[in-house]
Motif scaffolding. Structure first.
Motif, short mmCIF file in Angstrom:
data_model
loop_
_atom_site.label_atom_id
_atom_site.label_comp_id
_atom_site.label_asym_id
_atom_site.label_seq_id
_atom_site.Cartn_x
_atom_site.Cartn_y
_atom_site.Cartn_z
N THR A 119 0.81 -1.22 0.00
CA THR A 119 0.00 0.00 0.00
C THR A 119 0.84 1.27 0.00
O THR A 119 0.31 2.36 -0.24
CB THR A 119 -0.94 0.03 1.22
OG1 THR A 119 -0.18 -0.19 2.42
CG2 THR A 119 -2.01 -1.03 1.10
N ILE A 120 2.13 1.16 0.29
CA ILE A 120 3.00 2.35 0.27
C ILE A 120 4.05 2.27 -0.83
O ILE A 120 4.95 3.10 -0.89
CB ILE A 120 3.68 2.57 1.65
CG1 ILE A 120 4.45 1.33 2.11
CG2 ILE A 120 2.65 2.97 2.69
CD1 ILE A 120 5.22 1.53 3.42
N GLY A 121 3.93 1.29 -1.71
CA GLY A 121 4.94 1.07 -2.74
C GLY A 121 4.83 1.98 -3.94
O GLY A 121 5.74 2.03 -4.78
N GLY A 122 3.70 2.70 -4.07
CA GLY A 122 3.53 3.62 -5.19
C GLY A 122 3.67 2.96 -6.55
O GLY A 122 4.31 3.51 -7.45
N TYR A 123 3.08 1.79 -6.72
CA TYR A 123 3.27 1.03 -7.96
C TYR A 123 2.79 1.78 -9.19
O TYR A 123 3.30 1.56 -10.29
CB TYR A 123 2.56 -0.32 -7.86
CG TYR A 123 3.13 -1.23 -6.79
CD1 TYR A 123 4.50 -1.33 -6.58
CD2 TYR A 123 2.29 -2.00 -5.98
CE1 TYR A 123 5.03 -2.17 -5.60
CE2 TYR A 123 2.81 -2.84 -5.00
CZ TYR A 123 4.17 -2.92 -4.82
OH TYR A 123 4.68 -3.74 -3.84
N THR A 124 1.81 2.66 -9.04
CA THR A 124 1.31 3.41 -10.20
C THR A 124 2.12 4.67 -10.47
O THR A 124 1.88 5.35 -11.46
CB THR A 124 -0.16 3.81 -9.99
OG1 THR A 124 -0.26 4.66 -8.84
CG2 THR A 124 -1.03 2.58 -9.79
N ARG B 199 10.06 -2.74 -9.10
CA ARG B 199 9.62 -1.88 -8.02
C ARG B 199 9.56 -2.65 -6.70
O ARG B 199 9.89 -2.09 -5.63
CB ARG B 199 8.24 -1.28 -8.34
CG ARG B 199 7.64 -0.41 -7.21
CD ARG B 199 8.52 0.74 -6.79
NE ARG B 199 8.76 1.68 -7.87
CZ ARG B 199 7.92 2.68 -8.20
NH1 ARG B 199 6.81 2.86 -7.50
NH2 ARG B 199 8.20 3.48 -9.19
N VAL B 200 9.14 -3.90 -6.73
CA VAL B 200 9.13 -4.71 -5.51
C VAL B 200 10.54 -4.81 -4.94
O VAL B 200 10.75 -4.64 -3.73
CB VAL B 200 8.56 -6.11 -5.78
CG1 VAL B 200 8.80 -7.04 -4.59
CG2 VAL B 200 7.07 -6.03 -6.08
N GLN B 201 11.51 -5.07 -5.80
CA GLN B 201 12.89 -5.19 -5.36
C GLN B 201 13.40 -3.88 -4.77
O GLN B 201 14.06 -3.86 -3.71
CB GLN B 201 13.77 -5.62 -6.53
CG GLN B 201 15.21 -5.97 -6.15
CD GLN B 201 15.97 -6.55 -7.32
OE1 GLN B 201 15.81 -6.14 -8.46
NE2 GLN B 201 16.80 -7.55 -7.05
N GLU B 202 13.07 -2.76 -5.41
CA GLU B 202 13.50 -1.45 -4.92
C GLU B 202 12.83 -1.12 -3.60
O GLU B 202 13.48 -0.63 -2.66
CB GLU B 202 13.18 -0.38 -5.96
CG GLU B 202 13.68 1.01 -5.57
CD GLU B 202 13.32 2.08 -6.58
OE1 GLU B 202 13.81 3.20 -6.45
OE2 GLU B 202 12.50 1.79 -7.50
N LEU B 203 11.52 -1.37 -3.51
CA LEU B 203 10.79 -1.10 -2.27
C LEU B 203 11.31 -1.95 -1.13
O LEU B 203 11.53 -1.46 -0.01
CB LEU B 203 9.30 -1.39 -2.49
CG LEU B 203 8.39 -1.30 -1.26
CD1 LEU B 203 8.40 0.10 -0.66
CD2 LEU B 203 6.96 -1.73 -1.64
#
Length: 221
Positions: free
Chosen positions: A103-108, A155-159
């Protein structure tokens, strides 16, 4: 197996991955109980970690489950969180697990919102530090790429790498170490199928049970 976590009282604060039957509120919780733990899980769907500081409405619902009991779900205006002060007073945990990341990963968003991530994580970790209760923070899992949440492996890896640096005093639990990218099936890129949550819950419980912080919490009870 059944006595590994004996004496561990866990309070789990989760996001939408804990929001429905057969999600982690079932699979992870059952695995932890099977290993001897006492577990209370509270989920706030679509919400940032700071939602646990006060009573606030979770945008897509809440869910609660105590030990092996039924899952209670709320939606709309009734889907209010219980402040962490009250949850701790009620459940008396000797270890807290926070599992909130997607919810805080800013995927969009084109870039990881690092300031927002740190602000949200720190809001809760500052409270946990003041309460002096040991804690673990579970980072994002791979999921699958695409879907309405626009999740990507990059993005998952960066987050995950960034969250590992900001969750202190909690110990970081890296979900990306539990499987390979795309290994566990999802139905929307972010939320897993029943089989996926079964695999995730089992792997996560095994990882948690092996952590020195968990053994220390059991020994200090």
């Amino acid at each position: 197996m059944q006595s590994i976590l004996m004496g561990l009282s866990l309070l789990v604060l989760g996001d939408s991955h804990f929001g429905k039957p057969d999600y982690l509120i079932t699979t992870l919780q059952d695995e932890l109980i099977r290993r001897g733990a006492k577990v209370a899980t509270y989920s706030a769907c679509g919400s940032p970690p700071s939602i646990w500081l006060t009573a606030r409405v979770a945008s897509c619902g809440t869910a609660q489950r105590l030990q092996s009991g039924p899952i209670t779900q709320q939606s709309g205006a009734a889907a209010k969180t219980v402040p962490i002060d009250q949850l701790v007073a009620t459940n008396k945990p000797n270890l807290i697990i926070v599992a909130m990341a997607d919810t805080i990963g800013g995927y969009t968003r084109p870039a990881l919102p690092r300031d927002d991530v740190q602000e949200q994580v720190t809001a809760l970790t500052d409270k946990l530090r003041a309460m002096n209760i040991p804690c673990l923070w579970v980072g994002p899992s791979w999921g699958t790429e695409g879907g309405p949440f626009m999740k990507t492996f990059a993005r998952v890896q960066e987050l995950s790498a960034y969250m590992a640096t900001v969750v202190s005093p909690c110990t970081y639990v890296d979900s990306t170490k539990l499987d390979k990218p795309g290994e566990w099936p999802t139905f929307d890129g972010q939320h897993y199928t029943v089989a996926g949550y079964r695999s995730y819950g089992t792997a996560l419980a095994q990882q948690i049970a092996q952590m020195p912080e968990v053994k220390a919490a059991i020994g200090a009870r």
